[in-house]
Motif scaffolding. Structure first.
Motif, mmCIF file in Angstrom:
data_model
loop_
_atom_site.group_PDB
_atom_site.id
_atom_site.type_symbol
_atom_site.label_atom_id
_atom_site.label_comp_id
_atom_site.label_asym_id
_atom_site.label_seq_id
_atom_site.Cartn_x
_atom_site.Cartn_y
_atom_site.Cartn_z
ATOM 1 N N LYS A 13 0.844 -1.209 0.000
ATOM 2 C CA LYS A 13 0.000 0.000 0.000
ATOM 3 C C LYS A 13 0.873 1.251 0.000
ATOM 4 O O LYS A 13 0.574 2.237 -0.682
ATOM 5 N N LEU A 14 1.935 1.211 0.742
ATOM 6 C CA LEU A 14 2.864 2.344 0.783
ATOM 7 C C LEU A 14 3.537 2.537 -0.572
ATOM 8 O O LEU A 14 3.663 3.655 -1.066
ATOM 9 N N ARG A 15 3.922 1.442 -1.216
ATOM 10 C CA ARG A 15 4.525 1.514 -2.559
ATOM 11 C C ARG A 15 3.547 2.153 -3.546
ATOM 12 O O ARG A 15 3.899 3.021 -4.335
ATOM 13 N N LYS A 16 2.275 1.728 -3.467
ATOM 14 C CA LYS A 16 1.244 2.274 -4.355
ATOM 15 C C LYS A 16 1.030 3.764 -4.085
ATOM 16 O O LYS A 16 0.909 4.567 -5.014
ATOM 17 N N ALA A 17 0.995 4.146 -2.802
ATOM 18 C CA ALA A 17 0.809 5.562 -2.453
ATOM 19 C C ALA A 17 1.986 6.406 -2.966
ATOM 20 O O ALA A 17 1.792 7.521 -3.450
ATOM 21 N N LEU A 18 3.189 5.868 -2.882
ATOM 22 C CA LEU A 18 4.366 6.604 -3.369
ATOM 23 C C LEU A 18 4.343 6.764 -4.885
ATOM 24 O O LEU A 18 4.704 7.806 -5.409
ATOM 25 N N SER A 19 3.909 5.731 -5.585
ATOM 26 C CA SER A 19 3.889 5.800 -7.041
ATOM 27 C C SER A 19 2.772 6.707 -7.544
ATOM 28 O O SER A 19 2.840 7.247 -8.643
ATOM 29 N N ALA A 20 1.741 6.914 -6.721
ATOM 30 C CA ALA A 20 0.626 7.781 -7.106
ATOM 31 C C ALA A 20 0.926 9.247 -6.833
ATOM 32 O O ALA A 20 0.202 10.118 -7.293
#
Length: 141
Positions: free
Chosen positions: A128-135
């Motif tokens: 989830k953190l990876r997704k938030a960073l990429s967004a």
């Protein structure tokens, strides 16, 4: 039936003592995970998860904001190192998230403080953190 199975799993998970005590760097790297399946690390042999790619001068700040947006609390920070905690909604268990800046990547470790098995909670949190960073695109400075 479903509730009793969940209760049994929770009790079994809590049956052991703290599996991931301590925090901070060890020889300039994130500490290794214990043998129990309640910890993941990008610095594990073979890599449990890949590190985060953080681009731009504001990458570390975007990481901090993403952690807080997912419900984390930043507990400590030094140059190139960050420690945050997350609490589970139902039982209030505390998990530790640690990040170490390594050039344009951020090494990550997420571990439960108690229990033996986390039912995949730390892996889901890191993804989830990876997704938030990429967004969150880097800002032009």
């Amino acid at each position: 039936m479903k509730k009793s199975c969940l209760a049994i799993l929770v009790c079994l998970g809590l049956a052991s003592c703290s599996a991931a005590a301590g925090k901070g760097l060890e020889n300039g790297r994130l500490r290794p995970c214990p043998a129990s399946p309640n910890c993941i690390s990008s610095e594990a042999p073979g890599g449990d998860v890949p590190p985060f790619v953080v681009q731009g001068e504001d990458g570390w700040e975007r990481l901090r904001l993403a952690i807080v947006s997912l419900g984390g609390s930043i507990e400590g920070e030094e140059t190139g190192y960050l420690h945050a905690t997350f609490r589970s909604r139902i039982f209030g268990f505390v998990d530790d998230l640690e990040c170490r800046q390594d050039g344009d990547v951020v090494q990550v470790r997420s571990a439960s403080r108690v229990g033996w098995w986390d039912m995949g909670a730390n892996r889901r949190r890191v993804e989830k953190l990876r997704k938030a960073l990429s967004a969150t695109p880097p800002t032009e400075g």
